[in-house]
Design a protein around this motif. Structure first.
Motif, mmCIF file in Angstrom:
data_model
loop_
_atom_site.group_PDB
_atom_site.id
_atom_site.type_symbol
_atom_site.label_atom_id
_atom_site.label_comp_id
_atom_site.label_asym_id
_atom_site.label_seq_id
_atom_site.Cartn_x
_atom_site.Cartn_y
_atom_site.Cartn_z
ATOM 1 N N THR A 239 2.692 -0.166 6.249
ATOM 2 C CA THR A 239 1.483 -0.894 5.884
ATOM 3 C C THR A 239 1.859 -2.294 5.415
ATOM 4 O OG1 THR A 239 1.412 -0.359 3.522
ATOM 5 C CG2 THR A 239 0.585 1.327 5.047
ATOM 6 N N TYR A 240 0.867 -3.040 4.946
ATOM 7 C CA TYR A 240 1.119 -4.376 4.401
ATOM 8 C C TYR A 240 1.560 -4.321 2.941
ATOM 9 C CZ TYR A 240 -1.055 -6.327 8.588
ATOM 10 O OH TYR A 240 -1.343 -6.660 9.877
ATOM 11 N N ARG A 241 1.591 -3.129 2.354
ATOM 12 C CA ARG A 241 2.154 -2.994 1.011
ATOM 13 C C ARG A 241 3.629 -3.362 1.078
ATOM 14 N NH1 ARG A 241 0.142 -0.952 -4.214
ATOM 15 N NH2 ARG A 241 -1.883 -0.013 -3.783
ATOM 16 N N ARG A 242 4.061 -4.185 0.163
ATOM 17 C CA ARG A 242 5.449 -4.669 0.221
ATOM 18 C C ARG A 242 6.443 -3.523 0.210
ATOM 19 N NH1 ARG A 242 7.055 -9.662 0.085
ATOM 20 N NH2 ARG A 242 4.999 -10.391 -0.619
ATOM 21 N N ASN A 243 6.153 -2.473 -0.558
ATOM 22 C CA ASN A 243 7.090 -1.357 -0.646
ATOM 23 C C ASN A 243 6.991 -0.406 0.541
ATOM 24 O OD1 ASN A 243 4.664 -0.199 -1.225
ATOM 25 N ND2 ASN A 243 5.282 0.764 -3.159
ATOM 26 N N ARG A 244 6.077 -0.708 1.505
ATOM 27 C CA ARG A 244 5.952 0.138 2.698
ATOM 28 C C ARG A 244 5.949 -0.706 3.972
ATOM 29 N NH1 ARG A 244 1.657 4.915 2.257
ATOM 30 N NH2 ARG A 244 2.886 5.489 4.099
ATOM 31 N N SER A 245 6.492 -1.908 3.869
ATOM 32 C CA SER A 245 6.463 -2.815 5.017
ATOM 33 C C SER A 245 7.816 -2.992 5.677
ATOM 34 C CB SER A 245 5.936 -4.195 4.579
ATOM 35 O OG SER A 245 6.816 -4.791 3.638
ATOM 36 N N SER A 246 8.852 -2.357 5.167
ATOM 37 C CA SER A 246 10.153 -2.478 5.822
ATOM 38 C C SER A 246 10.155 -1.626 7.095
ATOM 39 C CB SER A 246 11.269 -2.017 4.883
ATOM 40 O OG SER A 246 11.107 -0.645 4.561
ATOM 41 N N GLY A 247 10.926 -2.067 8.075
ATOM 42 C CA GLY A 247 11.014 -1.297 9.311
ATOM 43 C C GLY A 247 9.815 -1.447 10.217
ATOM 44 N N THR A 248 9.077 -2.554 10.095
ATOM 45 C CA THR A 248 7.944 -2.782 10.988
ATOM 46 C C THR A 248 7.814 -4.270 11.280
ATOM 47 O OG1 THR A 248 5.615 -2.286 11.401
ATOM 48 C CG2 THR A 248 6.184 -3.051 9.190
ATOM 49 N N GLU A 249 6.884 -4.605 12.163
ATOM 50 C CA GLU A 249 6.588 -5.985 12.523
ATOM 51 C C GLU A 249 5.198 -6.009 13.127
ATOM 52 O OE1 GLU A 249 9.809 -6.653 15.157
ATOM 53 O OE2 GLU A 249 9.008 -5.401 16.765
ATOM 54 N N ILE A 250 4.624 -7.202 13.276
ATOM 55 C CA ILE A 250 3.318 -7.285 13.919
ATOM 56 C C ILE A 250 3.454 -6.840 15.379
ATOM 57 C CG2 ILE A 250 2.472 -9.080 12.381
ATOM 58 C CD1 ILE A 250 3.002 -11.103 14.628
#
Length: 463
Positions: A239-250
């Motif tokens: 998600t866009y939550r900082r603590n759940r945004s690793s390992g992704t991209e737009i």
């Protein structure tokens, strides 16, 4: 050298989109759009001899090694098209209440704005040339901030749009179309004329006004659709939550599927009648000065309508000219999307080359009656080969097979090919918006080439 070393390092890293899952808990999302993933690395060839030390082209030179001229393009509407015009004297300020087409020429024919055509071609050019993708909304996309969080707990789309090893040199799209970035700015080397109506119907306009289905603004905060999801575990959604945004991209560049209901035609675009409101009543309110707060009225140009326009270019390299030609003149079975109402199936268009003319600037300036023009269709083949070779070499170390013969065989561009295929599905549900109830289980949108559309028929020649 140092640049080649950086390019080679960029080749090593996979992108997260290559791990995109097709569903979570067996729930798959569907939408009238999908995405072409981010490029593995930006293509920004260091060519100081052509572009100068800063990578910017020069305008104050006649360059015999570069190409100046124009494409003359023929455009045909494969489905009805619509683009709203500017406010004219005496017209309503609310754009929803102005149903007429963008512009009408002296003979009564519709006119398509060159600025919109430019946007269509630029989007494709950016993808084909492995240029950077700039998020439309660079602001935080976490939606409404909950009481137990602050804005700093969320990331912006721009933070999830990175290019490892990027030197910051201007990419091909910036060099050709121009840009403004802080103190750096560059004038583009293209000019698109308006497209003029040339025939196809005695009356190019659909005879009736309609109130189309509601089209709401995009919601990039919908992380299920706009962020790459690499795990089928519902608890591991990015998600866009900082603590759940690793390992992704737009997800990348957004395109709309080609689709059209041949049996229902514009009836499939109209807002449906419900127990509380009817299409005819809503349309009557708009036309009589008593509109509701959400709907609009439009008058489309018929499918089969034909237009002509030109694209003027100045001082292009072989690679740039080949890329521009590839963005305008698509392979058979592929088509562009243009104008408003794309999610409803409006705006599928086919572009063909009427002629290409190369201009000898020195010769043109030597005499009042000299155009300097010469036909040069053979040059396009040479230029397209130069572009294809450059992009395939750029992709060589980026997990692309060595035996690729066409840019359309590059894995990333296979998703673009799926989106541009000018076929409509028999079952349109796979390319329509979901109902609110379908979002309850938080499904994800699969890669474009993985979307199951069932049997399809061509939009050309009535199927």
């Amino acid at each position: 050298n140092e640049v080649d070393g950086r390019q080679r390092q960029m080749c090593i890293r996979d992108r997260y989109w290559q791990q995109q899952v097709g569903s979570i808990d067996n729930e798959t999302a569907h939408a009238p759009y999908n995405f072409v993933p981010l490029p593995e690395a930006v293509f920004a060839p260091p060519d100081k001899a052509t572009y100068g030390a800063k990578g910017f082209p020069r305008y104050d030179q006649f360059r015999e090694d570069l190409h100046t001229g124009y494409f003359e393009c023929a455009l045909e509407a494969l489905t009805p098209i619509y683009i709203r015009g500017p406010r004219r004297q005496g017209e309503a300020a609310d754009s929803r209440l102005r149903p007429d087409f963008y512009a009408i020429d002296k003979g009564g024919g519709p006119v398509l704005p060159g600025s919109s055509l430019r946007g269509v071609i630029r989007s494709l050019y950016e993808v084909l040339t492995f240029s950077r993708v700039d998020p439309v909304n660079p602001q935080k996309a976490g939606g409404e901030v909950p009481p137990d969080a602050s804005e700093s707990d969320f990331v912006a789309p721009a933070e999830l749009n990175t290019y490892p090893g990027d030197t910051g040199a201007p990419d091909l799209a910036s060099r050709l179309f121009g840009f403004i970035s802080g103190s750096d700015q560059l004038r583009g080397r293209l000019r698109f004329t308006n497209a003029r109506y040339t025939g196809g119907h005695n009356d190019p306009y659909v005879g009736i006004l309609i109130a189309p289905k509601l089209l709401l603004s995009p919601h990039p905060s919908s992380y299920r659709m706009y962020l790459v999801q690499t795990s089928e575990d519902p608890g591991a959604r990015r998600t866009y939550r900082r603590n759940r945004s690793s390992g992704t991209e737009i997800r990348g560049t957004k395109f709309y599927w080609h689709k059209w209901d041949r049996e229902r035609g514009l009836d499939s675009v109209k807002m449906p009648d419900t127990t509380t409101e009817s299409h005819d009543k809503v349309l009557s309110g708009i036309l009589n000065g008593h509109p509701d707060k959400t709907h609009t009225a439009i008058r489309c140009v018929r499918e089969g309508s034909k237009f002509r326009f030109r694209v003027y270019f100045q001082n292009l390299t072989d690679v740039e000219l080949g890329a521009l030609s590839s963005a305008i003149l698509l392979p058979p079975d592929l088509a562009h999307k243009f104008g408003m109402g794309k999610p409803l199936g409006l705006g599928s268009i086919e572009l063909k080359l009427a002629q290409v003319r190369i201009i000898d600037s020195r010769k043109r300036c030597a005499a009042w009656n000299e155009t300097g023009e010469a036909g040069s269709e053979d040059l396009l083949e040479t230029a397209e080969d130069a572009f294809s070779d450059a992009i395939l070499k750029h992709c060589f170390g980026k997990k692309c097979p060595e035996n690729l013969e066409s840019i359309w065989s590059i894995p990333r561009l296979s998703h673009l090919e799926s989106l541009l295929t000018a076929h409509t599905a028999d079952d349109l549900r796979s390319v329509e918006n979901m109902d609110i109830s379908e979002f309850r289980n938080a499904p994800v949108l699969p890669l474009a080439s993985k979307v199951e559309r069932g049997a399809t028929v061509s939009l050309r020649d009535g199927g």
